[in-house]
Design a protein around this motif. Structure first.
Motif, short mmCIF file in Angstrom:
data_model
loop_
_atom_site.label_atom_id
_atom_site.label_comp_id
_atom_site.label_asym_id
_atom_site.label_seq_id
_atom_site.Cartn_x
_atom_site.Cartn_y
_atom_site.Cartn_z
N LEU A 1 23.21 57.07 51.13
CA LEU A 1 21.81 57.02 51.53
C LEU A 1 20.92 57.39 50.35
CD1 LEU A 1 19.89 56.62 53.93
CD2 LEU A 1 20.28 59.02 54.55
N LEU A 2 19.95 56.53 50.02
CA LEU A 2 19.03 56.79 48.92
C LEU A 2 17.61 56.88 49.44
CD1 LEU A 2 21.54 55.60 47.35
CD2 LEU A 2 19.89 55.01 45.58
N ARG A 3 16.88 57.84 48.89
CA ARG A 3 15.47 58.02 49.22
C ARG A 3 14.68 58.14 47.92
NH1 ARG A 3 10.79 57.21 51.55
NH2 ARG A 3 9.63 59.06 52.21
N GLY A 4 13.61 57.38 47.81
CA GLY A 4 12.76 57.43 46.63
C GLY A 4 11.31 57.61 47.01
N LEU B 1 14.42 67.00 50.36
CA LEU B 1 15.83 66.60 50.32
C LEU B 1 16.55 67.25 49.15
CD1 LEU B 1 15.32 62.88 51.29
CD2 LEU B 1 16.65 64.53 52.61
N SER B 2 15.86 67.39 48.02
CA SER B 2 16.44 68.05 46.86
C SER B 2 16.78 69.50 47.18
CB SER B 2 15.46 68.00 45.68
OG SER B 2 15.92 68.77 44.59
N ASP B 3 15.87 70.19 47.88
CA ASP B 3 16.13 71.57 48.27
C ASP B 3 17.34 71.66 49.21
OD1 ASP B 3 13.98 72.30 46.74
OD2 ASP B 3 12.61 72.61 48.44
N GLN C 1 20.29 64.73 42.86
CA GLN C 1 18.98 64.44 42.25
C GLN C 1 19.20 63.58 41.00
OE1 GLN C 1 20.22 67.58 42.75
NE2 GLN C 1 18.81 68.73 44.07
N CYS C 2 18.74 62.34 41.04
CA CYS C 2 19.01 61.38 39.96
C CYS C 2 18.07 61.67 38.78
CB CYS C 2 18.83 59.95 40.46
SG CYS C 2 19.97 59.52 41.79
N TYR C 3 18.63 62.29 37.75
CA TYR C 3 17.84 62.79 36.63
C TYR C 3 17.17 61.66 35.85
CZ TYR C 3 16.82 65.39 32.33
OH TYR C 3 16.21 65.97 31.25
N VAL D 1 14.24 59.87 42.77
CA VAL D 1 15.25 59.39 43.71
C VAL D 1 16.29 60.47 43.97
CG1 VAL D 1 17.10 57.70 44.08
CG2 VAL D 1 14.99 56.99 42.94
N VAL D 2 16.68 60.61 45.24
CA VAL D 2 17.84 61.40 45.59
C VAL D 2 18.86 60.50 46.26
CG1 VAL D 2 16.62 63.60 45.80
CG2 VAL D 2 16.83 62.12 47.80
#
Length: 218
Positions: free
Chosen positions: A157-160, A17-19, A29-31, A165-166
């Motif tokens: 929408l959050l995915r971890g 997802l980050s890509d 991208q949650c730093y 986490v993104v």
């Protein structure tokens, strides 16, 4: 009612997802927001809360848990503070019982042992025991917040997973998920080609690996 995009996101890892976010030029991208356990996995829509420094008299740290729908991800913006917590064992127990998908904190939590034993996903900057009571207070709920230098709005929408986490803005989630699924397909094809005896260089070239994350042009 089934949320198809939650199901799609749950099948993808945060790296993929980050890509996809990079390809589309979206900061999601949650730093430095990390899981309290590498086993945690979380997918859902954001229910947000903003904290600020406590006034005099101090306001409450919040009894909001009763208002959060099952399946949501509770997203707490505490400004990255690492000197006071905004989440502990009572909230973990209630969230787990309600079927909340997980909690994301730009700040820290405490009572880690319970989230580990229950398998309740918490993502934060760290953990420490000092309470946020009389140190911070709720400013607003269901407003845009900042989590690890990423803007998160209610319903995003959050995915971890083990990598962090993104956050995927609701307005762009179909594009992001489609790009991520394309990237995942290509990387799966590379792995299969290599397992079949092809060299990595050739497999990557054949499946356009080095272009997978390249910023899309208008």
């Amino acid at each position: 009612m089934t949320d198809r995009n939650i199901e799609r996101a749950a099948r993808l890892d945060t790296a993929t997802l980050s890509d996809a976010l990079d390809r589309l030029g979206i900061n999601g991208q949650c730093y430095r927001i990390q899981p309290r356990s590498g086993d945690f996995r979380m997918t859902g829509r954001a229910w947000t809360l903003l904290y600020g420094p406590a006034g005099s008299p101090a306001g409450t740290v919040g009894d909001y848990i009763d208002d959060v729908p099952p399946g949501s991800v509770i997203v707490l913006d505490n400004g990255g503070r690492d000197n006071a917590t905004v989440w502990g064992d009572i909230l973990t127990e209630l969230a787990h019982r309600k079927g909340i998908a997980g909690t994301v904190i730009d700040g820290i939590n405490r009572d880690v042992a319970l989230c580990l034993s229950l398998g309740y996903p918490i993502y934060s900057r760290g953990h420490w025991m000092r309470t946020g009571k009389d140190r911070v207070q709720v400013e607003a709920t269901q407003v845009p917040v900042n989590i690890g230098d990423v803007r998160v709005s209610p319903g995003d929408l959050l995915r971890g997973d083990a990598d962090g986490v993104v956050a995927i803005p609701r307005a762009h989630e179909d594009q992001v998920l489609a790009a991520a699924e394309e990237i995942q397909h290509a990387e799966d094809a590379i792995r299969e080609s290599v397992r079949g005896g092809m060299g990595l260089r050739e497999a990557r070239e054949q499946h356009r690996y080095h272009q997978l994350q390249t910023r899309a042009t208008p």
